[in-house]
Write a protein that holds these residues in place. Structure first.
Motif, short mmCIF file in Angstrom:
data_model
loop_
_atom_site.label_atom_id
_atom_site.label_comp_id
_atom_site.label_asym_id
_atom_site.label_seq_id
_atom_site.Cartn_x
_atom_site.Cartn_y
_atom_site.Cartn_z
N TYR A 66 1.05 -1.19 0.02
CA TYR A 66 0.00 0.04 0.17
C TYR A 66 0.92 1.32 0.15
N ALA A 67 2.03 1.32 0.71
CA ALA A 67 2.74 2.55 0.90
C ALA A 67 3.58 2.59 -0.42
N SER A 68 3.99 1.47 -1.07
CA SER A 68 4.56 1.65 -2.26
C SER A 68 3.71 2.34 -3.31
N ALA A 69 2.52 1.69 -3.53
CA ALA A 69 1.57 2.27 -4.44
C ALA A 69 1.34 3.81 -4.12
N ALA A 70 1.30 4.15 -2.73
CA ALA A 70 1.19 5.86 -2.62
C ALA A 70 2.44 6.41 -2.98
N LEU A 71 3.50 5.98 -2.78
CA LEU A 71 4.76 6.66 -3.12
C LEU A 71 5.10 6.78 -4.76
N PHE A 72 4.44 5.61 -5.52
CA PHE A 72 4.74 5.75 -6.78
C PHE A 72 3.74 7.05 -7.27
N ALA A 73 2.54 7.18 -6.89
CA ALA A 73 1.49 8.08 -7.11
C ALA A 73 2.07 9.45 -6.73
N LYS A 74 2.87 9.73 -5.66
CA LYS A 74 3.35 10.64 -5.41
C LYS A 74 4.58 11.22 -6.39
N LEU A 75 5.46 10.36 -6.80
CA LEU A 75 6.53 10.67 -7.59
C LEU A 75 6.31 10.52 -9.29
N GLY A 76 5.35 9.83 -9.53
CA GLY A 76 4.81 9.83 -10.85
C GLY A 76 5.39 9.43 -11.95
N GLY A 77 6.21 8.35 -11.55
CA GLY A 77 7.01 7.64 -12.72
C GLY A 77 7.86 6.51 -12.32
#
Length: 377
Positions: A66-77
């Protein structure tokens, strides 16, 4: 990717790592093999340990997904995501293997294999042998195997994000969300675990990465579901509907686990088939407990607190150092012949204090921050 921050999942992650620390303190007392043991292990301590044994690690992978998906959304790439995850996981892993871990195998060798060299001599002379010493592989990552596995799963996610078109990924996520809607959230993951159990042919987790196929299949599933919970947040509606039933199932399944354990402890050894009901009940309890805990976090803990951000940052440094503190303090307590209750209280106090000092000092020194899993200032 929709929705804002889910504070309940933050609190669940904090609680999962706190439980892990308590579990490793418990390993000093139970009869199971570990790096250092109290002189007279406590059989009754197996019951509270088994109450969490089936779900504590899969829960960590779920909240990490869950945290990894949230970080990916934040970084955007996918590129930025891969660089960020590699820095935050591989640098602390290497630092841990080189600096934090060595006292653990040394204590095990001294207390269980009659090793006579000092810690310094072991660190310089034997730890980097890239072989085995009395059956212990050196150097080793010990409890940091979780970090290595998490990095591998994250890189698999990066490969999917980079190579699979967004439209295809969306359709896969939608299909998985439909499959897990309603009671499917309880049934489908459990069926997956049962299939892995049937195909594993008695494989015991090695935590050695390359020869641990059944364990990877076991842990990858909650990691992926954790990711899916972030990108398809309507799944929380299924969690909200079923978590109470899941809690009852988890309690009932643990009753079976505890009953079989009690028979084993009493010397009433069941027939050979008792191992299979034990393993199945443990899997049922494990997944049902995870659904229940996510539901409780969603229902009662989805709110912020002034200390949340600090605690969320602290859990990784705590994780890196905690087991070395437990093993070293346990070794001292063993040598002093400390009884079980004072030993437990000392271990809790020493581990909490040591973890906090490690985090507080490390976060205040710029060059130390990446080594203990924190972002650079």
């Amino acid at each position: 990717m929709t929705g804002g921050r889910h504070y309940g999942m933050d609190w669940l992650r904090i609680g999962a790592f706190a439980l892990l620390i308590l579990y490793h303190i418990g390993m000093f007392f139970v009869p199971w093999g570990w790096h250092v043991k109290i002189a007279e292990p406590l059989e009754w301590a197996e019951f509270p340990m088994l109450a969490t044994n089936g779900w504590r690690l899969p829960l960590l992978f779920l909240v990490s997904g869950y945290a990894s998906a949230a970080l990916f959304a934040k970084l955007g790439g996918s590129g930025a995501f891969a660089r960020s995850r590699s820095a935050r996981l591989l640098i602390p892993l290497l630092f841990g293997v080189l600096v934090i871990i060595p006292p653990q195998p040394w204590v095990e060798l001294v207390t269980q294999h009659g090793y006579a060299q000092s810690l310094g001599a072991f660190w310089i002379g034997d730890y980097f042998r890239f072989g085995t010493l009395d059956g212990i592989v050196l150097p080793t990552w010990q409890h940091l195997w979780f970090v290595a596995y998490l990095w591998v799963y994250t890189m698999l996610a990066v490969a999917v994000l980079a190579w699979v078109p967004a439209v295809v990924r969306g359709r896969i996520a939608d299909g998985a969300a439909r499959l897990l809607s309603g009671a499917g959230l309880l049934i489908v993951p459990l069926l997956w675990w049962l299939l892995v159990l049937a195909a594993s042919d008695g494989h015991a987790p090695t935590h050695a990465l390359l020869d641990d196929g059944p364990a990877h299949l076991h842990y990858l599933m909650p990691f992926c579901i954790g990711w899916l919970l972030r990108v398809r947040q309507r799944l929380f509606a299924s969690v909200a509907r079923w978590w109470r039933a899941a809690l009852l199932v988890a309690i009932g399944a643990y009753g079976i686990v505890a009953a079989i354990l009690w028979l084993w402890q009493q010397g009433v050894y069941p027939p050979d088939w008792a191992r299979l009901p034990f393993d199945v009940a443990r899997l049922v309890q494990g997944w049902a407990a995870i659904v229940a805990l996510v539901g409780i976090a969603d229902r009662y803990a989805n709110r912020d607190h002034p200390k949340r951000a600090m605690l969320a940052e602290a859990v990784f440094p705590f994780y890196i150092i905690h087991q070395t503190i437990i093993v070293v303090v346990g070794w001292v307590l063993l040598g002093a012949g400390t009884a079980a209750l004072p030993a437990f209280l000392i271990l809790v106090a020493a581990t909490g204090t040591g973890c906090w000092l490690f985090y507080a000092i490390g976060r205040s020194i710029g060059w130390l921050r990446p080594l203990i899993g924190l972002q650079r200032r």
